[in-house]
Design a protein around this motif. Structure first.
Motif, PDB file in Angstrom:
ATOM      1  N   GLN A  11       0.834  -1.426  -0.056  1.00  0.00           N
ATOM      2  CA  GLN A  11      -0.091  -0.043   0.101  1.00  0.00           C
ATOM      3  C   GLN A  11       0.809   1.266  -0.075  1.00  0.00           C
ATOM      4  O   GLN A  11       0.507   2.406  -0.570  1.00  0.00           O
ATOM      5  CB  GLN A  11      -0.930  -0.059   1.259  1.00  0.00           C
ATOM      6  CG  GLN A  11      -1.963  -1.168   0.902  1.00  0.00           C
ATOM      7  CD  GLN A  11      -2.698  -1.422   2.361  1.00  0.00           C
ATOM      8  OE1 GLN A  11      -2.927  -0.352   3.189  1.00  0.00           O
ATOM      9  NE2 GLN A  11      -3.449  -2.596   2.567  1.00  0.00           N
ATOM     10  N   TYR A  12       1.883   1.202   0.752  1.00  0.00           N
ATOM     11  CA  TYR A  12       2.870   2.348   0.552  1.00  0.00           C
ATOM     12  C   TYR A  12       3.472   2.628  -1.013  1.00  0.00           C
ATOM     13  O   TYR A  12       3.659   3.818  -1.308  1.00  0.00           O
ATOM     14  CB  TYR A  12       4.173   2.217   1.414  1.00  0.00           C
ATOM     15  CG  TYR A  12       3.879   2.188   2.875  1.00  0.00           C
ATOM     16  CD1 TYR A  12       4.039   3.518   3.411  1.00  0.00           C
ATOM     17  CD2 TYR A  12       3.539   1.195   3.745  1.00  0.00           C
ATOM     18  CE1 TYR A  12       3.837   3.436   4.918  1.00  0.00           C
ATOM     19  CE2 TYR A  12       3.380   1.100   5.293  1.00  0.00           C
ATOM     20  CZ  TYR A  12       3.358   2.440   5.706  1.00  0.00           C
ATOM     21  OH  TYR A  12       3.269   2.640   7.065  1.00  0.00           O
ATOM     22  N   ILE A  13       3.794   1.607  -1.480  1.00  0.00           N
ATOM     23  CA  ILE A  13       4.313   1.563  -3.062  1.00  0.00           C
ATOM     24  C   ILE A  13       3.112   1.983  -3.783  1.00  0.00           C
ATOM     25  O   ILE A  13       3.719   3.108  -4.855  1.00  0.00           O
ATOM     26  CB  ILE A  13       4.821   0.438  -3.336  1.00  0.00           C
ATOM     27  CG1 ILE A  13       5.764  -0.294  -2.203  1.00  0.00           C
ATOM     28  CG2 ILE A  13       5.714   0.272  -4.641  1.00  0.00           C
ATOM     29  CD1 ILE A  13       7.060   0.447  -2.090  1.00  0.00           C
ATOM     30  N   THR A  14       1.990   1.668  -3.700  1.00  0.00           N
ATOM     31  CA  THR A  14       1.157   1.830  -4.724  1.00  0.00           C
ATOM     32  C   THR A  14       0.331   3.543  -4.443  1.00  0.00           C
ATOM     33  O   THR A  14      -0.503   3.636  -5.228  1.00  0.00           O
ATOM     34  CB  THR A  14      -0.049   0.823  -4.733  1.00  0.00           C
ATOM     35  OG1 THR A  14      -0.749   0.833  -3.744  1.00  0.00           O
ATOM     36  CG2 THR A  14       0.579  -0.377  -5.108  1.00  0.00           C
ATOM     37  N   GLY A  15       0.412   3.686  -3.283  1.00  0.00           N
ATOM     38  CA  GLY A  15      -0.381   4.931  -2.930  1.00  0.00           C
ATOM     39  C   GLY A  15      -1.757   4.687  -2.314  1.00  0.00           C
ATOM     40  O   GLY A  15      -2.602   5.290  -1.807  1.00  0.00           O
ATOM     41  N   GLY A  16      -1.921   3.124  -2.011  1.00  0.00           N
ATOM     42  CA  GLY A  16      -2.957   2.919  -1.054  1.00  0.00           C
ATOM     43  C   GLY A  16      -3.818   1.693  -1.709  1.00  0.00           C
ATOM     44  O   GLY A  16      -4.333   0.781  -0.907  1.00  0.00           O
ATOM     45  N   ASN A  17      -3.869   1.377  -2.851  1.00  0.00           N
ATOM     46  CA  ASN A  17      -4.531   0.409  -3.633  1.00  0.00           C
ATOM     47  C   ASN A  17      -3.613  -0.917  -3.586  1.00  0.00           C
ATOM     48  O   ASN A  17      -2.383  -1.060  -3.118  1.00  0.00           O
ATOM     49  CB  ASN A  17      -5.194   0.290  -4.810  1.00  0.00           C
ATOM     50  CG  ASN A  17      -6.353   1.377  -4.902  1.00  0.00           C
ATOM     51  OD1 ASN A  17      -7.112   0.818  -4.150  1.00  0.00           O
ATOM     52  ND2 ASN A  17      -6.524   2.215  -5.730  1.00  0.00           N
ATOM     53  N   PRO A  18      -4.293  -2.178  -3.723  1.00  0.00           N
ATOM     54  CA  PRO A  18      -3.435  -3.451  -4.004  1.00  0.00           C
ATOM     55  C   PRO A  18      -2.416  -3.295  -4.942  1.00  0.00           C
ATOM     56  O   PRO A  18      -2.775  -2.444  -5.923  1.00  0.00           O
ATOM     57  CB  PRO A  18      -4.517  -4.265  -4.261  1.00  0.00           C
ATOM     58  CG  PRO A  18      -5.668  -4.086  -4.621  1.00  0.00           C
ATOM     59  CD  PRO A  18      -5.829  -2.425  -3.909  1.00  0.00           C
ATOM     60  N   ASN A  19      -1.532  -3.966  -4.920  1.00  0.00           N
ATOM     61  CA  ASN A  19      -0.394  -4.033  -5.900  1.00  0.00           C
ATOM     62  C   ASN A  19      -0.795  -4.960  -6.690  1.00  0.00           C
ATOM     63  O   ASN A  19      -1.436  -6.094  -6.390  1.00  0.00           O
ATOM     64  CB  ASN A  19       1.025  -4.225  -5.399  1.00  0.00           C
ATOM     65  CG  ASN A  19       2.169  -3.515  -5.896  1.00  0.00           C
ATOM     66  OD1 ASN A  19       2.079  -3.133  -7.023  1.00  0.00           O
ATOM     67  ND2 ASN A  19       3.028  -2.947  -5.047  1.00  0.00           N
ATOM     68  N   THR A  20      -0.509  -4.686  -8.102  1.00  0.00           N
ATOM     69  CA  THR A  20      -0.775  -5.935  -9.201  1.00  0.00           C
ATOM     70  C   THR A  20       0.534  -6.387  -9.860  1.00  0.00           C
ATOM     71  O   THR A  20       1.379  -5.457 -10.208  1.00  0.00           O
ATOM     72  CB  THR A  20      -1.736  -5.398 -10.350  1.00  0.00           C
ATOM     73  OG1 THR A  20      -1.357  -4.157 -10.897  1.00  0.00           O
ATOM     74  CG2 THR A  20      -3.180  -5.407  -9.733  1.00  0.00           C
ATOM     75  N   LEU A  21       0.800  -7.715  -9.742  1.00  0.00           N
ATOM     76  CA  LEU A  21       2.036  -8.037 -10.203  1.00  0.00           C
ATOM     77  C   LEU A  21       2.281  -9.179 -10.920  1.00  0.00           C
ATOM     78  O   LEU A  21       1.239 -10.168 -10.892  1.00  0.00           O
ATOM     79  CB  LEU A  21       2.946  -8.497  -8.831  1.00  0.00           C
ATOM     80  CG  LEU A  21       2.629  -7.859  -7.737  1.00  0.00           C
ATOM     81  CD1 LEU A  21       2.596  -8.868  -6.386  1.00  0.00           C
ATOM     82  CD2 LEU A  21       3.730  -6.754  -7.244  1.00  0.00           C
ATOM     83  N   VAL A  22       3.068  -9.482 -11.771  1.00  0.00           N
ATOM     84  CA  VAL A  22       3.221 -10.889 -12.517  1.00  0.00           C
ATOM     85  C   VAL A  22       4.606 -11.433 -12.148  1.00  0.00           C
ATOM     86  O   VAL A  22       5.775 -10.686 -11.979  1.00  0.00           O
ATOM     87  CB  VAL A  22       3.206 -10.779 -13.882  1.00  0.00           C
ATOM     88  CG1 VAL A  22       1.846 -10.476 -14.484  1.00  0.00           C
ATOM     89  CG2 VAL A  22       4.287 -10.103 -14.530  1.00  0.00           C
ATOM     90  N   VAL A  23       4.789 -12.562 -11.853  1.00  0.00           N
ATOM     91  CA  VAL A  23       6.111 -13.188 -11.469  1.00  0.00           C
ATOM     92  C   VAL A  23       6.732 -13.981 -12.612  1.00  0.00           C
ATOM     93  O   VAL A  23       5.737 -14.851 -13.352  1.00  0.00           O
ATOM     94  CB  VAL A  23       5.773 -14.435 -10.687  1.00  0.00           C
ATOM     95  CG1 VAL A  23       7.164 -15.108 -10.047  1.00  0.00           C
ATOM     96  CG2 VAL A  23       5.219 -14.107  -9.247  1.00  0.00           C
ATOM     97  N   VAL A  24       7.693 -13.529 -13.291  1.00  0.00           N
ATOM     98  CA  VAL A  24       8.428 -14.285 -14.406  1.00  0.00           C
ATOM     99  C   VAL A  24       9.939 -14.885 -14.098  1.00  0.00           C
ATOM    100  O   VAL A  24      10.576 -14.124 -13.113  1.00  0.00           O
ATOM    101  CB  VAL A  24       8.376 -13.041 -15.489  1.00  0.00           C
ATOM    102  CG1 VAL A  24       7.097 -12.709 -15.963  1.00  0.00           C
ATOM    103  CG2 VAL A  24       9.303 -11.919 -15.024  1.00  0.00           C
ATOM    104  N   PRO A  25      10.337 -15.732 -14.907  1.00  0.00           N
ATOM    105  CA  PRO A  25      11.695 -16.000 -14.678  1.00  0.00           C
ATOM    106  C   PRO A  25      12.984 -15.229 -14.918  1.00  0.00           C
ATOM    107  O   PRO A  25      12.661 -14.228 -15.675  1.00  0.00           O
ATOM    108  CB  PRO A  25      12.012 -17.196 -15.619  1.00  0.00           C
ATOM    109  CG  PRO A  25      10.840 -17.123 -16.502  1.00  0.00           C
ATOM    110  CD  PRO A  25       9.988 -16.384 -15.852  1.00  0.00           C
ATOM    111  N   THR A  26      13.752 -15.011 -13.819  1.00  0.00           N
ATOM    112  CA  THR A  26      14.686 -14.063 -14.002  1.00  0.00           C
ATOM    113  C   THR A  26      15.566 -14.015 -15.299  1.00  0.00           C
ATOM    114  O   THR A  26      16.155 -13.064 -15.783  1.00  0.00           O
ATOM    115  CB  THR A  26      15.779 -14.059 -12.522  1.00  0.00           C
ATOM    116  OG1 THR A  26      14.789 -14.098 -11.708  1.00  0.00           O
ATOM    117  CG2 THR A  26      16.615 -12.868 -12.548  1.00  0.00           C
TER     118      THR A  26
END
Ligand SMILES: [Zn+2]
Ligand SMILES: [Zn+2]
Length: 133
Positions: free
Chosen positions: A32-47
Protein backbone atom coordinates in the motif's frame (compact mmCIF):
# COMPACT_ATOMS: atom_id res chain seq x y z
CA UNK A 1 4.57 -14.06 -23.45
CA UNK A 2 6.66 -10.99 -24.14
CA UNK A 3 6.19 -8.08 -21.80
CA UNK A 4 7.94 -4.80 -22.38
CA UNK A 5 7.84 -1.89 -20.02
CA UNK A 6 9.72 0.63 -17.97
CA UNK A 7 9.43 3.54 -15.59
CA UNK A 8 7.41 6.73 -15.86
CA UNK A 9 10.34 8.90 -17.09
CA UNK A 10 11.55 6.21 -19.56
CA UNK A 11 15.13 6.16 -18.23
CA UNK A 12 14.61 2.52 -17.36
CA UNK A 13 13.26 -0.06 -19.80
CA UNK A 14 12.95 -3.82 -19.54
CA UNK A 15 11.82 -6.84 -21.48
CA UNK A 16 10.54 -10.18 -20.24
CA UNK A 17 10.11 -13.12 -22.61
CA UNK A 18 9.42 -15.97 -20.17
CA UNK A 19 6.09 -17.49 -19.20
CA UNK A 20 4.13 -15.76 -16.51
CA UNK A 21 4.31 -18.03 -13.45
CA UNK A 22 1.70 -16.21 -11.46
CA UNK A 23 -0.56 -13.14 -11.70
CA UNK A 24 -1.22 -11.63 -8.31
CA UNK A 25 -2.92 -8.74 -6.61
CA UNK A 26 -1.29 -8.14 -3.25
CA UNK A 27 -3.15 -6.35 -0.49
CA UNK A 28 -0.32 -6.30 2.07
CA UNK A 29 0.31 -3.17 4.07
CA UNK A 30 3.80 -2.82 2.55
CA UNK A 31 2.42 -2.74 -1.00
CA UNK A 32 0.00 0.00 0.00
CA UNK A 33 2.95 2.33 0.59
CA UNK A 34 4.30 1.60 -2.87
CA UNK A 35 1.03 1.94 -4.77
CA UNK A 36 -0.47 4.87 -2.94
CA UNK A 37 -3.02 2.75 -1.12
CA UNK A 38 -4.54 0.24 -3.50
CA UNK A 39 -3.45 -3.39 -3.89
CA UNK A 40 -0.38 -3.96 -5.96
CA UNK A 41 -0.75 -5.88 -9.21
CA UNK A 42 2.18 -8.09 -10.14
CA UNK A 43 3.33 -10.87 -12.39
CA UNK A 44 6.04 -13.38 -11.55
CA UNK A 45 8.42 -14.19 -14.40
CA UNK A 46 11.70 -16.12 -14.66
CA UNK A 47 14.75 -13.93 -13.97
CA UNK A 48 16.80 -15.58 -16.72
CA UNK A 49 14.31 -14.35 -19.33
CA UNK A 50 14.03 -10.88 -17.87
CA UNK A 51 16.45 -8.06 -18.54
CA UNK A 52 16.79 -4.34 -18.20
CA UNK A 53 17.41 -2.99 -21.69
CA UNK A 54 17.93 0.64 -20.73
CA UNK A 55 19.15 2.26 -17.53
CA UNK A 56 19.99 0.65 -14.24
CA UNK A 57 17.43 0.65 -11.44
CA UNK A 58 18.30 1.40 -7.85
CA UNK A 59 17.37 -1.19 -5.29
CA UNK A 60 16.30 -1.10 -1.69
CA UNK A 61 16.03 -3.72 1.04
CA UNK A 62 14.80 -3.11 4.56
CA UNK A 63 17.37 -4.10 7.16
CA UNK A 64 15.00 -4.16 10.13
CA UNK A 65 12.94 -7.17 9.01
CA UNK A 66 13.80 -10.78 8.27
CA UNK A 67 14.02 -11.97 4.65
CA UNK A 68 13.19 -8.60 3.11
CA UNK A 69 12.33 -8.37 -0.58
CA UNK A 70 14.66 -6.34 -2.78
CA UNK A 71 12.74 -3.49 -4.43
CA UNK A 72 13.85 -2.04 -7.75
CA UNK A 73 12.93 1.51 -8.65
CA UNK A 74 13.95 4.40 -10.89
CA UNK A 75 16.06 6.89 -9.02
CA UNK A 76 14.99 9.71 -11.31
CA UNK A 77 11.20 9.39 -11.22
CA UNK A 78 10.71 6.99 -8.31
CA UNK A 79 8.59 4.43 -10.19
CA UNK A 80 8.56 1.06 -8.42
CA UNK A 81 9.38 -1.44 -11.14
CA UNK A 82 9.59 -4.78 -9.40
CA UNK A 83 10.96 -6.93 -6.65
CA UNK A 84 12.97 -10.05 -5.99
CA UNK A 85 11.80 -12.13 -3.08
CA UNK A 86 13.89 -14.64 -1.13
CA UNK A 87 10.72 -16.78 -1.17
CA UNK A 88 10.83 -16.97 -4.98
CA UNK A 89 14.45 -17.54 -6.03
CA UNK A 90 15.00 -17.26 -9.78
CA UNK A 91 11.96 -15.06 -10.25
CA UNK A 92 11.44 -11.42 -10.93
CA UNK A 93 8.18 -9.89 -9.78
CA UNK A 94 7.15 -7.05 -12.10
CA UNK A 95 4.60 -4.38 -11.31
CA UNK A 96 1.81 -4.25 -13.88
CA UNK A 97 1.70 -0.44 -13.86
CA UNK A 98 5.10 -0.43 -15.57
CA UNK A 99 3.92 -2.57 -18.53
CA UNK A 100 3.63 -0.79 -21.87
CA UNK A 101 0.20 -2.43 -21.99
CA UNK A 102 -1.15 -3.08 -18.49
CA UNK A 103 -4.49 -4.25 -19.94
CA UNK A 104 -3.02 -7.73 -20.58
CA UNK A 105 -3.06 -8.40 -16.82
CA UNK A 106 -5.67 -10.59 -15.17
CA UNK A 107 -5.18 -11.57 -11.51
CA UNK A 108 -5.34 -15.27 -10.60
CA UNK A 109 -5.07 -14.75 -6.88
CA UNK A 110 -5.36 -12.05 -4.25
CA UNK A 111 -2.92 -12.37 -1.36
CA UNK A 112 -2.49 -10.86 2.09
CA UNK A 113 -6.16 -9.97 2.34
CA UNK A 114 -5.53 -9.76 6.10
CA UNK A 115 -4.35 -6.21 5.31
CA UNK A 116 -7.13 -5.45 2.81
CA UNK A 117 -8.72 -2.01 3.14
CA UNK A 118 -12.49 -1.48 2.81
CA UNK A 119 -11.96 0.36 -0.50
CA UNK A 120 -9.97 -2.48 -2.13
CA UNK A 121 -11.80 -4.52 -4.75
CA UNK A 122 -11.39 -8.26 -5.38
CA UNK A 123 -13.21 -9.66 -8.39
CA UNK A 124 -15.40 -12.73 -7.75
CA UNK A 125 -13.26 -14.73 -10.19
CA UNK A 126 -10.11 -14.17 -8.10
CA UNK A 127 -9.20 -16.62 -5.35
CA UNK A 128 -8.22 -14.85 -2.16
CA UNK A 129 -5.85 -15.83 0.57
CA UNK A 130 -5.37 -14.26 3.96
CA UNK A 131 -1.63 -14.62 3.45
CA UNK A 132 -0.14 -16.80 0.71
CA UNK A 133 -1.65 -19.90 -0.95
ZN1 LIG B 1 12.15 6.87 -14.29
ZN1 LIG C 1 2.28 -6.90 -1.02
Amino acid sequence: MTISGGCYCKKIRYISTGDIQSSIQCHCRECQYITGGNPNTLVVVPTDQFQFTKGEPKSFKRTDIENPVERYFCEACGTAIGTKSPKRPGSMIIKVGTFDDPSVFKADIAIFTKDKQPFHHIDDSVKSYERRP
